[in-house]
Design an enzyme around this catalytic site. Structure first.
Site, PDB file in Angstrom:
ATOM      1  N   SER A 157       3.144 -18.117 -71.388  1.00  0.00           N
ATOM      2  CA  SER A 157       4.491 -17.814 -70.930  1.00  0.00           C
ATOM      3  C   SER A 157       4.771 -16.341 -71.199  1.00  0.00           C
ATOM      4  CB  SER A 157       5.512 -18.727 -71.626  1.00  0.00           C
ATOM      5  OG  SER A 157       6.804 -18.543 -71.082  1.00  0.00           O
ATOM      6  N   HIS A 184       3.983 -19.332 -66.876  1.00  0.00           N
ATOM      7  CA  HIS A 184       5.375 -19.323 -66.441  1.00  0.00           C
ATOM      8  C   HIS A 184       5.664 -18.002 -65.748  1.00  0.00           C
ATOM      9  CE1 HIS A 184       6.385 -22.233 -70.002  1.00  0.00           C
ATOM     10  NE2 HIS A 184       5.742 -22.838 -69.010  1.00  0.00           N
ATOM     11  N   ASP A 277       6.334 -25.745 -74.171  1.00  0.00           N
ATOM     12  CA  ASP A 277       5.543 -26.252 -73.044  1.00  0.00           C
ATOM     13  C   ASP A 277       4.064 -26.064 -73.344  1.00  0.00           C
ATOM     14  OD1 ASP A 277       4.982 -27.325 -70.566  1.00  0.00           O
ATOM     15  OD2 ASP A 277       5.098 -25.387 -69.543  1.00  0.00           O
TER      16      ASP A 277
END
EC number: 3.1.1.61
Length: 336
Positions: A157, A184, A277
């Protein structure tokens, strides 16, 4: 609590005012200055020390790339890049210079104000470092033995594009295992990131396509508009977003699918990023007998995702960023 101090840098007054208007309704954020080029931004930062800089790339006098490099050397601050959609490669070059994240200009409008403000708040709290610190590039100790690696899945991310570049650029052109990546990222930016990484690596890096067969020596970047997984036939499949989904694309979905399909032949890697996540997915890799690796805190821009994974006890190895690529190369060479 004092409000978050923001500097907006863009050669367009209209763009600067739009961003200022988006932030104006939140009492926790205050735009303390605007600049039309990188040189003026540097002078302002030296005087006022904002908490975060929102910066365009294409500017006169001093462009965003040079300004980012100077900021990270002289007064390291969180930097959010906002750029035109067709300048993605340049934007990712900015990330490799120290910017935390990139957003396309078309995504910055009143309909997405809440998400934009949330992003600014989150990034402003990051303690940035002058450059992403890796290890020595020399494996410190061998990874645990496992069955033959079949697919490597990477979750990332905030700070991920630069971390991915470090890892992938250290892998040989004949790397014998396909790599799938869930990073992401803003919608429609995976093509630009794939081209940027492809130019920096010996491996082939590409945006993934539905029903595409996985090939050795190729890196597949998931689009953010859908969630990527792999099938029993080792092909790319996409799952649509669902109401309530928070992360795009989902790292958990990708890691879990690789674990379930490849079992002990799965390798899961969780890199820098906010939130959790990928934690459920990397635990699934461990449950299925696969190898799990987390980036260490010292080399992470944000240690949130790796920390959450480490705290579950499902991570086999915690490695400096610079060691991950060489360790993967050593792992697959033992298989040949």
């Amino acid at each position: 609590m004092a409000p978050i101090k923001v500097l907006v840098v863009d050669d367009s007054m209209m763009a600067r005012e739009l961003i200022a208007d988006l932030l104006a309704d939140d009492r926790e954020v205050r735009v303390i200055g605007q600049a039309g080029n990188g040189r003026d931004a540097l002078a302002f930062i030296a005087r006022q020390r904002p908490d975060i800089v929102i910066m365009d790339i294409e500017m006169p006098v001093m462009n965003g790339i040079e300004a980012i490099e100077r900021i990270m050397k002289e007064n390291a601050l969180p930097i959010l890049v906002v750029t035109a959609r067709d300048d993605a490669e340049t934007a990712f070059t900015a990330i490799s210079g120290g910017a935390l994240e990139v957003l396309p200009k078309p995504d910055i409008d009143m309909t997405r104000a809440a998400e934009f403000v949330r992003k600014v708040k989150l990034l402003s709290r990051i303690r940035v470092i002058r450059h992403i610190r890796g290890g020595t590039g020399v494996p410190r100790c061998p990874l645990p033995a496992q069955n033959r690696a079949e697919v490597i899945a990477i979750a990332a991310s905030t700070g991920g594009p630069g971390a991915l570049c470090t890892i992938l650029s250290r892998l040989p052109a004949d790397f014998p295992v396909p790599i799938v990546v869930s990073q992401h990222i803003s919608d429609n930016f995976e093509q630009g990131m794939a081209r940027w990484l492809n130019d920096a690596c010996r491996l082939r890096v590409k945006a993934a396509r539905a029903s595409e067969q996985l090939c050795c020596g190729t890196v597949y970047i998931s689009p953010s508009e859908t969630h990527m997984a792999i099938s029993h036939a080792r092909k790319i499949i996409f799952h649509p977003r669902q109401p309530g989904d928070i992360y795009f694309p989902s790292c958990d979905i990708l890691l879990s699918s690789v674990a379930d399909i490849c079992g002990s032949g799965s390798v899961g890697i969780i890199l820098t990023g906010m939130g959790n996540d990928g934690v459920r997915g990397i635990c699934r890799v461990r449950e299925q007998g696969g190898l799990t690796i987390a980036q260490d805190e010292a080399s992470s821009v944000v240690f949130g995702m790796p920390r959450a994974a480490v705290e579950t006890g499902c991570v086999s190895r915690i490695l400096p960023l610079g060691d991950i690529g060489p360790q993967l190369t050593a792992l697959v060479r033992k298989q040949s």
